[in-house]
Design a protein around this motif. Structure first.
Motif, PDB file in Angstrom:
ATOM      1  N   LEU A  31      -3.695  -2.695  -0.970  1.00  0.00           N
ATOM      2  CA  LEU A  31      -2.515  -3.184  -0.261  1.00  0.00           C
ATOM      3  C   LEU A  31      -2.865  -4.291   0.730  1.00  0.00           C
ATOM      4  CD1 LEU A  31      -0.637   0.153   0.436  1.00  0.00           C
ATOM      5  CD2 LEU A  31       0.047  -1.644  -1.136  1.00  0.00           C
ATOM      6  N   GLN A  32      -4.073  -4.268   1.273  1.00  0.00           N
ATOM      7  CA  GLN A  32      -4.461  -5.264   2.269  1.00  0.00           C
ATOM      8  C   GLN A  32      -4.571  -6.664   1.677  1.00  0.00           C
ATOM      9  OE1 GLN A  32      -7.991  -3.655   4.043  1.00  0.00           O
ATOM     10  NE2 GLN A  32      -6.845  -2.284   5.378  1.00  0.00           N
ATOM     11  N   LYS A  33      -4.641  -6.772   0.372  1.00  0.00           N
ATOM     12  CA  LYS A  33      -4.742  -8.076  -0.278  1.00  0.00           C
ATOM     13  C   LYS A  33      -3.407  -8.810  -0.326  1.00  0.00           C
ATOM     14  CE  LYS A  33      -8.525  -6.432  -3.138  1.00  0.00           C
ATOM     15  NZ  LYS A  33      -8.943  -6.056  -4.492  1.00  0.00           N
ATOM     16  N   PHE A  34      -2.309  -8.085  -0.116  1.00  0.00           N
ATOM     17  CA  PHE A  34      -0.984  -8.683  -0.180  1.00  0.00           C
ATOM     18  C   PHE A  34      -0.618  -9.346   1.142  1.00  0.00           C
ATOM     19  CE2 PHE A  34      -0.714  -5.278  -3.395  1.00  0.00           C
ATOM     20  CZ  PHE A  34      -0.277  -6.023  -4.484  1.00  0.00           C
ATOM     21  N   THR A  35       0.305 -10.302   1.080  1.00  0.00           N
ATOM     22  CA  THR A  35       0.800 -10.951   2.292  1.00  0.00           C
ATOM     23  C   THR A  35       1.817 -10.042   2.970  1.00  0.00           C
ATOM     24  OG1 THR A  35       2.628 -12.048   1.164  1.00  0.00           O
ATOM     25  CG2 THR A  35       0.513 -13.225   1.243  1.00  0.00           C
ATOM     26  N   ASP A  36       2.186 -10.396   4.198  1.00  0.00           N
ATOM     27  CA  ASP A  36       3.164  -9.599   4.936  1.00  0.00           C
ATOM     28  C   ASP A  36       4.508  -9.558   4.212  1.00  0.00           C
ATOM     29  OD1 ASP A  36       1.301  -9.082   6.858  1.00  0.00           O
ATOM     30  OD2 ASP A  36       2.143 -10.440   8.359  1.00  0.00           O
ATOM     31  N   GLU A  37       4.922 -10.685   3.678  1.00  0.00           N
ATOM     32  CA  GLU A  37       6.213 -10.739   2.983  1.00  0.00           C
ATOM     33  C   GLU A  37       6.207  -9.862   1.735  1.00  0.00           C
ATOM     34  OE1 GLU A  37       9.025 -12.037   4.082  1.00  0.00           O
ATOM     35  OE2 GLU A  37       7.890 -12.520   5.899  1.00  0.00           O
ATOM     36  N   GLU A  38       5.106  -9.883   1.006  1.00  0.00           N
ATOM     37  CA  GLU A  38       5.003  -9.038  -0.188  1.00  0.00           C
ATOM     38  C   GLU A  38       5.020  -7.560   0.194  1.00  0.00           C
ATOM     39  OE1 GLU A  38       2.405 -11.836  -3.224  1.00  0.00           O
ATOM     40  OE2 GLU A  38       1.345 -10.666  -1.695  1.00  0.00           O
ATOM     41  N   LEU A  39       4.337  -7.225   1.284  1.00  0.00           N
ATOM     42  CA  LEU A  39       4.319  -5.837   1.737  1.00  0.00           C
ATOM     43  C   LEU A  39       5.705  -5.386   2.191  1.00  0.00           C
ATOM     44  CD1 LEU A  39       0.953  -5.649   3.703  1.00  0.00           C
ATOM     45  CD2 LEU A  39       1.499  -4.553   1.530  1.00  0.00           C
ATOM     46  N   LYS A  40       6.426  -6.267   2.865  1.00  0.00           N
ATOM     47  CA  LYS A  40       7.779  -5.912   3.305  1.00  0.00           C
ATOM     48  C   LYS A  40       8.699  -5.700   2.112  1.00  0.00           C
ATOM     49  CE  LYS A  40       7.406  -8.119   7.793  1.00  0.00           C
ATOM     50  NZ  LYS A  40       7.817  -9.231   8.661  1.00  0.00           N
ATOM     51  N   GLN A  41       8.531  -6.515   1.082  1.00  0.00           N
ATOM     52  CA  GLN A  41       9.327  -6.344  -0.131  1.00  0.00           C
ATOM     53  C   GLN A  41       8.980  -5.021  -0.816  1.00  0.00           C
ATOM     54  OE1 GLN A  41      11.868  -8.218  -1.301  1.00  0.00           O
ATOM     55  NE2 GLN A  41      12.114  -6.619  -2.831  1.00  0.00           N
ATOM     56  N   MET A  42       7.693  -4.713  -0.877  1.00  0.00           N
ATOM     57  CA  MET A  42       7.267  -3.444  -1.469  1.00  0.00           C
ATOM     58  C   MET A  42       7.805  -2.268  -0.657  1.00  0.00           C
ATOM     59  SD  MET A  42       3.333  -4.368  -2.472  1.00  0.00           S
ATOM     60  CE  MET A  42       2.922  -2.726  -3.003  1.00  0.00           C
ATOM     61  N   LEU A  43       7.824  -2.413   0.663  1.00  0.00           N
ATOM     62  CA  LEU A  43       8.335  -1.361   1.534  1.00  0.00           C
ATOM     63  C   LEU A  43       9.817  -1.103   1.261  1.00  0.00           C
ATOM     64  CD1 LEU A  43       7.696   0.541   3.898  1.00  0.00           C
ATOM     65  CD2 LEU A  43       8.298  -1.318   5.437  1.00  0.00           C
ATOM     66  N   ASP A  44      10.591  -2.170   1.126  1.00  0.00           N
ATOM     67  CA  ASP A  44      12.013  -2.017   0.805  1.00  0.00           C
ATOM     68  C   ASP A  44      12.205  -1.326  -0.540  1.00  0.00           C
ATOM     69  OD1 ASP A  44      12.798  -3.208   3.163  1.00  0.00           O
ATOM     70  OD2 ASP A  44      13.053  -5.201   2.266  1.00  0.00           O
ATOM     71  N   ASP A  45      11.405  -1.727  -1.527  1.00  0.00           N
ATOM     72  CA  ASP A  45      11.505  -1.123  -2.856  1.00  0.00           C
ATOM     73  C   ASP A  45      11.159   0.368  -2.812  1.00  0.00           C
ATOM     74  OD1 ASP A  45      12.196  -3.607  -3.858  1.00  0.00           O
ATOM     75  OD2 ASP A  45      10.170  -4.046  -4.599  1.00  0.00           O
ATOM     76  N   LEU A  46      10.115   0.708  -2.063  1.00  0.00           N
ATOM     77  CA  LEU A  46       9.714   2.109  -1.971  1.00  0.00           C
ATOM     78  C   LEU A  46      10.747   2.950  -1.229  1.00  0.00           C
ATOM     79  CD1 LEU A  46       5.887   1.775  -1.306  1.00  0.00           C
ATOM     80  CD2 LEU A  46       6.983   2.751  -3.325  1.00  0.00           C
ATOM     81  N   LYS A  47      11.387   2.371  -0.224  1.00  0.00           N
ATOM     82  CA  LYS A  47      12.439   3.104   0.488  1.00  0.00           C
ATOM     83  C   LYS A  47      13.614   3.392  -0.440  1.00  0.00           C
ATOM     84  CE  LYS A  47      11.497   1.705   5.227  1.00  0.00           C
ATOM     85  NZ  LYS A  47      12.015   0.999   6.412  1.00  0.00           N
TER      86      LYS A  47
END
Length: 66
Positions: free
Chosen positions: A6-22
């Protein structure tokens, strides 16, 4: 997904993944209430992934690097 991956992703990608997981967690909870969820451990794994992403985002916000 592991934290090192997960640390390889950018902040924007992580935020998008977070929304998807929610959204996925919400869907799993609805399925659980409707008795359509057969593998209840999926909820646990999604919650852990959400926590991992939040931890990484907060660490970056504070400037912590590992």
């Amino acid at each position: 997904m592991k934290a090192t991956e997960l640390q390889k992703f950018t902040d924007e990608e992580l935020k998008q993944m977070l929304d998807d997981l929610k959204r996925k967690l919400m869907d799993l909870r609805f399925q659980l209430e409707m008795n359509k969820l057969t593998n209840t451990s999926q909820i646990k794994f999604v919650k852990r992934d959400i926590a991992r992403i939040k931890t990484i985002l907060r660490g970056r916000e504070l400037g912590v690097r590992r």
